[in-house]
Design an enzyme around this catalytic site. Structure first.
Site, short mmCIF file in Angstrom:
data_model
loop_
_atom_site.label_atom_id
_atom_site.label_comp_id
_atom_site.label_asym_id
_atom_site.label_seq_id
_atom_site.Cartn_x
_atom_site.Cartn_y
_atom_site.Cartn_z
N ARG A 53 0.83 -1.22 0.00
CA ARG A 53 0.00 0.00 0.00
C ARG A 53 0.85 1.26 0.00
NH1 ARG A 53 -4.24 -3.17 3.90
NH2 ARG A 53 -5.22 -4.29 2.16
N TYR B 182 -7.26 -0.91 -6.02
CA TYR B 182 -6.43 -2.12 -5.79
C TYR B 182 -5.56 -2.01 -4.55
CZ TYR B 182 -2.77 -0.13 -9.10
OH TYR B 182 -1.85 0.62 -9.77
N GLU B 183 -5.10 -3.19 -4.13
CA GLU B 183 -4.36 -3.38 -2.87
C GLU B 183 -5.14 -2.83 -1.67
OE1 GLU B 183 -0.13 -3.22 -2.94
OE2 GLU B 183 -0.04 -3.69 -5.07
N GLY B 184 -6.46 -3.02 -1.74
CA GLY B 184 -7.35 -2.56 -0.69
C GLY B 184 -8.03 -1.27 -1.10
#
Ligand code: COS
Length: 380
Positions: free
Chosen positions: A243, A362-364
């Protein structure tokens, strides 16, 4: 905090900027249109050390700190977010995960080649029904003694076709829930491993995104990362660092859009003067500049936390949440500053606007970052 950059950090930032201007900028519009990214460019990024920036030199990496990585990500992302997502996934998710939790044999076999950019890796967590709800893994890795049998589907995988090595998260002991999940190293070409069609995306179109299909793929036990059942923790810990990379990508997209808007506003004339002289435009630039600087501080803070071995789950989530919002907002405003020209491809800002959106997903997603942040502040 003092974010004065060292000479080495300034050199890395400059090297990334030079590479972005001389190698990424030419052809970026065509790559976006055709959804392609030539191997030669990936090789050049590897040769310059961008693909294994934080990996120890003994494994073929550049041995740099996270702040240097973030600086490079920012510069690359100003020009081509499709290139920078490749850099981010290979560095933060694949190399970092292997270096931190892999066995010596796994590092020798895979990490050295990944860090030098000889091959590229992919991180495979998301599934058709498990994106944000990452514990609901349907992909199974059944223990068969000396190997696992892997079955299932992964979705939206960055570097899906280009990669040679895939870190795949799968459920081994259903009854144990997320404590029964494993992370396995899967190689391209393993029998039963198929790559699905390429996704036709809104943004980061030069990056190849695919679904992956596993049909009775035999994966040796020595390819498991960490202890039995460590897979979910592995994914969470790896994503916490990932992140920071995506936050830096968002920061770069915002800064790239702002720089274009600033430049344009000093050249374009309306009502007898450069549009920057109109307060309506000047105030937009003031807002962009302020928010970008605030995002930059959050991103650098998260990188410094990681380098100082402090917990960076909270600072990384805050950096990603804020920087991705700033990226979206800034890119939309940069299009507005460009008026009609902003809506055509030649001026780059419409692409940055499309690219910005993914950083909130993306990536949370932003909503997941808010879960991480609120849980962290409420737990004390
Ligand atoms: N570091 C280490 N462990 C972590 C962690 C972190 N940053 N975050 C969560 N965990 C651990 C928890 O400690 C828990 O383990 P224990 O049960 O042993 O304590 C386990 O992971 C499950 O956590 P939790 O109970 O909080 O699970 P939830 O399902 O409620 O939520 C979230 C977990 C929402 C944080 C997680 O599912 C998540 O991050 N989802 C988004 C996934 C994502 O980013 N998808 C995009 C795919 S990559 S492009």
């Amino acid at each position: 905090m003092d974010f004065t950059l060292s000479e080495e950090q300034l050199m890395i930032k400059q090297a990334a900027k030079d590479f972005a201007q001389s190698e990424l900028l030419p052809g970026v519009i065509e790559r976006d249109e055709t959804q392609t990214f030539p191997n030669e460019l990936v090789q050049k990024m590897g040769q310059l050390g961008f693909l294994g920036m934080m990996v120890n030199e003994k494994y073929g990496g550049s041995g740099l700190d996270t702040l240097s990585y973030v600086l490079a990500m920012e510069e690359l992302s100003k020009v081509d977010a499709s290139a920078s997502v490749m850099v981010s996934v290979n560095n933060s998710l694949v190399c970092w995960g292997l270096e931190t939790y892999g066995t010596e044999a796994q590092k020798e076999k895979y990490l050295t080649r990944l860090a030098s950019g000889e091959i590229i890796g992919a991180f495979c967590l998301s599934e058709p029904e498990a994106g944000s709800d990452a514990t609901s893994q349907k992909t199974t890795a059944i223990d068969k003694g000396d190997h696992y049998i892997l079955n299932g589907t992964k979705n939206w995988i960055t570097n899906g076709n280009r990669a040679e090595v895939y870190l795949v998260i799968a459920q081994t002991h259903v009854e144990k829930g997320h404590h029964g999940i494993n992370a396995l190293i899967v190689e391209k070409g393993m029998e039963g491993f198929e790559i699905g069609p390429k996704e036709n995306k809104l943004g980061i179109r030069g990056s190849d995104t695919h679904s992956l299909l596993f049909n009775d793929v035999k994966v040796p036990k020595e390819n498991r990362i960490g202890e039995d059942g460590f897979g979910f923790k592995f994914a969470m810990k790896t994503l916490a660092g990932g992140r920071i990379g995506i936050a830096a990508q968002a920061l770069g997209i915002a800064a790239g859009a702002y720089e274009l808007a600033l430049q344009y506003s000093k050249q374009r004339k309306a009502f007898g003067t450069e549009i920057a002289n109109h307060q309506a435009i000047a105030f937009k630039l003031a807002d962009m500049h302020t928010k970008i600087q605030a995002a930059r501080h959050l991103v650098y803070q998260a990188a410094c936390d990681k380098d100082a071995k402090r917990d960076y789950t909270l600072s990384g989530a805050m950096a990603k949440l804020y920087a991705s919002e700033v990226a979206m907002e800034t890119a939309i405003e940069a299009v507005q500053v460009h008026g009609g020209n902003g809506y055509v491809k030649d001026y780059h800002v419409e692409r940055l606007m499309r690219d910005a959106k993914i950083t909130q997903i993306y990536e949370g997603t932003s909503e997941i970052q808010k879960i991480v942040i609120s849980r962290s502040i409420l737990k004390d």
